[in-house]
Design an enzyme around this catalytic site. Structure first.
Site, short mmCIF file in Angstrom:
data_model
loop_
_atom_site.label_atom_id
_atom_site.label_comp_id
_atom_site.label_asym_id
_atom_site.label_seq_id
_atom_site.Cartn_x
_atom_site.Cartn_y
_atom_site.Cartn_z
N ASP A 261 0.81 -1.27 -0.19
CA ASP A 261 -0.03 -0.09 -0.06
C ASP A 261 0.86 1.33 -0.09
O ASP A 261 2.20 1.15 0.28
CB ASP A 261 -1.18 0.15 1.21
CG ASP A 261 -1.92 -1.19 1.22
OD1 ASP A 261 -2.21 -1.63 0.10
OD2 ASP A 261 -2.32 -1.47 2.32
N ARG A 262 0.12 2.33 -0.37
CA ARG A 262 1.09 3.68 -0.60
C ARG A 262 1.93 4.14 0.72
O ARG A 262 2.91 4.40 0.63
CB ARG A 262 -0.18 4.70 -0.75
CG ARG A 262 0.49 6.08 -0.94
CD ARG A 262 -0.49 7.03 -0.98
NE ARG A 262 -1.25 6.96 0.40
CZ ARG A 262 -2.56 7.35 0.50
NH1 ARG A 262 -3.32 7.63 -0.62
NH2 ARG A 262 -3.06 7.24 1.66
#
Length: 347
Positions: free
Chosen positions: A138-139
């Site tokens: 995830d970011r």
């Protein structure tokens, strides 16, 4: 124009006017019958068991995404980011707030500037590198990310992830109700709701269809509690495996006591499957959301500090090397929030 000629022209026009190719249905009630069928099918979709996205998350997530886009556009991979490299793979420690695709895009430039990479690939100078992400983070999740250098290696490693032969560990700092067990395994369903958000579903709903055409898929994570409020000595993963564990099979909505005491909980997670937002969703369901994870009810502010990202770190990946066959374990150094929490346990 004479009247007779005008009438002949109009007659000619109507004689050669093309006929419409479509026909209206003779039984209009069939349309309402299909609508009724669709209406019934909507009611048969499984019900998500985790809460919808909090209203506060929309603006915060947008701001974080914009910041990450700016940082990602300037990102360049450095030698200190590289955890492992050979002629088939390169593993890096992805920083938080950087998109995976930005890391991937920076690899060719890094490899071209690296004397060591030139040496590793000198036998394959004539062929262009075929870079692929073997896993995605995830970011705002930091940690181990593996990039393969050929289609062949990529397909072999993706198969290993699909077959669950890759062992993964994560570390997360959570806020919520401390679990009673030192080790918890949670099994549930996973999928998108009709609003497009990832949600936890009942384990019994695995295989059922969801809006959009997807299906509920299985999701399993084991959590090891490392500390609660800075206390309790942590164990190595191999030692913790020997302990009795509490198994939670999700069948109904989680019940959360909003007035309960909020504890600081450091956990190590062992995801068996690799679903999107898996650890974040399971932490939320168990009642101890990850600090800073506003999308899944994590606190945005804690003890006077504002958190600009969730505190989740991909600690290690262990797998059999797709070419050499040798066991390979790649481990990323812990971020400051995790190392500080573990340091408290040794003081």
């Amino acid at each position: 124009m004479p009247l007779l000629s005008l009438l002949q022209a109009q007659q000619s026009f109507f004689l050669y006017r093309p006929k419409p190719w479509f026909k209206f249905p003779r039984t209009p009630f069939l349309c309402s019958s299909r609508m009724s069928s669709n209406s019934n099918s909507l009611q048969n979709y499984p019900t998500p068991l985790s809460p919808p996205l909090p209203a506060i998350s929309k603006d915060i997530e947008l701001a974080r995404a914009m910041t990450a886009s700016s940082k990602s556009s300037l990102f360049g991979l450095s030698r200190s980011d590289v955890l492992y490299e050979d002629e088939w793979l390169i593993a890096v420690n992805k920083p938080k707030g950087i998109y995976c695709d930005a890391v991937l895009a920076s690899v060719p430039r890094f490899l071209s500037d690296s004397p060591e990479s030139d040496r590793l690939c000198e036998e394959n100078q004539s062929s262009a590198l075929e870079l692929h992400l073997a896993n995605r983070l995830d970011r705002d999740t930091s940690g181990v990310m593996v990039i393969t250098k050929s289609h062949k290696v990529a397909s072999m490693l993706v198969k290993a992830f699909t077959n669950h032969t890759v062992q993964k560990t994560y570390v997360a700092f959570c806020i919520g109700s401390a679990p009673q067990s030192e080790r918890i395994t949670i099994k549930s369903g996973h999928g998108r709701s009709k609003f497009g958000a990832w949600r936890v579903y009942s384990a019994g709903d695995v295989g059922r269809k969801l809006p959009g055409g997807s299906v509920v898929r299985d999701m399993e994570t084991t959590f090891e509690v490392l500390s609660i409020n800075g206390q309790r000595s942590h164990k190595e993963p191999s030692e913790c495996m020997k302990d009795e564990e509490n198994c939670v099979v999700v069948e109904e909505k989680a019940v959360t006591d909003v007035d309960a005491k909020k504890d600081e909980i450091l956990v190590r997670a062992f995801p068996r499957s690799g679903r999107t937002h898996q650890i974040r969703l399971h932490c939320q369901y168990l009642g101890f959301s990850i600090r800073g994870d506003v999308k899944y009810e994590g606190v945005y502010e804690w003890k006077g500090t504002i958190y600009d990202a969730h505190e989740l770190h991909a600690e290690s990946l262990s797998f059999q090397h797709p070419i050499t066959g040798f066991p390979l374990m790649i481990q990323a150094p812990l971020p400051s929030w995790a190392s500080q929490a573990l340091q408290l346990l040794t003081n």
